[in-house]
Design a protein around this motif. Structure first.
Motif, PDB file in Angstrom:
ATOM      1  N   MET A 122       0.839  -1.201   0.000  1.00  0.00           N
ATOM      2  CA  MET A 122       0.000   0.000   0.000  1.00  0.00           C
ATOM      3  C   MET A 122       0.877   1.255   0.000  1.00  0.00           C
ATOM      4  O   MET A 122       0.547   2.237  -0.640  1.00  0.00           O
ATOM      5  N   ARG A 123       1.992   1.181   0.690  1.00  0.00           N
ATOM      6  CA  ARG A 123       2.922   2.318   0.722  1.00  0.00           C
ATOM      7  C   ARG A 123       3.408   2.637  -0.694  1.00  0.00           C
ATOM      8  O   ARG A 123       3.404   3.786  -1.122  1.00  0.00           O
ATOM      9  N   TYR A 125       1.991   1.803  -3.492  1.00  0.00           N
ATOM     10  CA  TYR A 125       0.811   2.233  -4.258  1.00  0.00           C
ATOM     11  C   TYR A 125       0.526   3.712  -4.042  1.00  0.00           C
ATOM     12  O   TYR A 125       0.352   4.472  -4.996  1.00  0.00           O
ATOM     13  N   TYR A 126       0.489   4.132  -2.782  1.00  0.00           N
ATOM     14  CA  TYR A 126       0.215   5.539  -2.480  1.00  0.00           C
ATOM     15  C   TYR A 126       1.308   6.449  -3.016  1.00  0.00           C
ATOM     16  O   TYR A 126       1.028   7.527  -3.548  1.00  0.00           O
ATOM     17  N   LEU A 127       2.555   6.027  -2.901  1.00  0.00           N
ATOM     18  CA  LEU A 127       3.654   6.845  -3.433  1.00  0.00           C
ATOM     19  C   LEU A 127       3.568   6.954  -4.953  1.00  0.00           C
ATOM     20  O   LEU A 127       3.802   8.020  -5.520  1.00  0.00           O
ATOM     21  N   ARG A 128       3.201   5.861  -5.621  1.00  0.00           N
ATOM     22  CA  ARG A 128       3.027   5.886  -7.079  1.00  0.00           C
ATOM     23  C   ARG A 128       1.885   6.829  -7.473  1.00  0.00           C
ATOM     24  O   ARG A 128       1.919   7.458  -8.534  1.00  0.00           O
ATOM     25  N   ALA A 129       0.888   6.947  -6.618  1.00  0.00           N
ATOM     26  CA  ALA A 129      -0.248   7.833  -6.892  1.00  0.00           C
ATOM     27  C   ALA A 129       0.091   9.303  -6.620  1.00  0.00           C
ATOM     28  O   ALA A 129      -0.719  10.183  -6.906  1.00  0.00           O
ATOM     29  N   GLY A 130       1.271   9.567  -6.070  1.00  0.00           N
ATOM     30  CA  GLY A 130       1.667  10.949  -5.798  1.00  0.00           C
ATOM     31  C   GLY A 130       1.190  11.462  -4.453  1.00  0.00           C
ATOM     32  O   GLY A 130       1.161  12.668  -4.236  1.00  0.00           O
ATOM     33  N   LEU A 136       1.355   9.311   4.435  1.00  0.00           N
ATOM     34  CA  LEU A 136       1.227   7.862   4.532  1.00  0.00           C
ATOM     35  C   LEU A 136       1.001   7.406   5.972  1.00  0.00           C
ATOM     36  O   LEU A 136       0.389   6.379   6.214  1.00  0.00           O
ATOM     37  N   TYR A 137       1.454   8.179   6.910  1.00  0.00           N
ATOM     38  CA  TYR A 137       1.274   7.872   8.329  1.00  0.00           C
ATOM     39  C   TYR A 137      -0.204   7.715   8.692  1.00  0.00           C
ATOM     40  O   TYR A 137      -0.563   6.920   9.548  1.00  0.00           O
TER      41      TYR A 137
END
Length: 141
Positions: A122-123, A125-130, A136-137
């Motif tokens: 998920m980390r 994924y979220y980083l790829r989404a910008g 993320l915390y």
């Protein structure tokens, strides 16, 4: 909350053919402005004379400006008619809750066009989404 957010986001994307918060804000008639908001304020949303505004801190990196725009758009879509003055005078309405809702809206909007890849965390994924790393915390990573 997610039951409320997902249909709103799907409807916005279907109607305007984008999940870009800047394009959506423009299509909805929300004026975007940039200003030096100091070191602690990333952005704000307000209405004045029936016009809606998102103000983004001009010193933020592009990734944060995108997230802030999505967050403030969340306030527009989820918290209509609730003014800051109302919140401060009625202590039973927790501003922190509204901020968390706007953050969830922003994440859902910015990930709406992305599928989780095989074996992707998920980390990642979220980083790829910008989504800014600092956010993320607050989410399942």
């Amino acid at each position: 909350m997610d039951d409320l957010v997902q249909p709103i986001i799907r409807k916005l994307i279907k109607k305007h053919h984008t999940n870009c918060p800047f394009q959506l804000s423009s299509a909805l008639g929300i004026h975007i402005r940039y200003a030096d908001l100091g070191k602690t304020t990333k952005g704000l949303y307000f209405r004045k004379l029936r016009r809606r505004f998102i103000v983004i801190n001009s010193h933020l990196p592009a990734e944060w400006q995108r997230f802030v725009c999505a967050h403030e758009l969340g306030h527009d879509r989820l918290h209509k008619g609730i003014s800051r003055l109302f919140l401060e005078e009625h202590s039973y309405f927790c501003p922190g809750k509204l901020e968390r809702q706007a953050n969830r809206f922003a994440v859902a909007l910015l990930t709406a066009d992305l599928a989780l890849m095989h074996e992707e965390s998920m980390r990642e994924y979220y980083l790829r989404a910008g989504i800014p790393q600092e956010m993320l915390y607050f989410f399942d990573t």
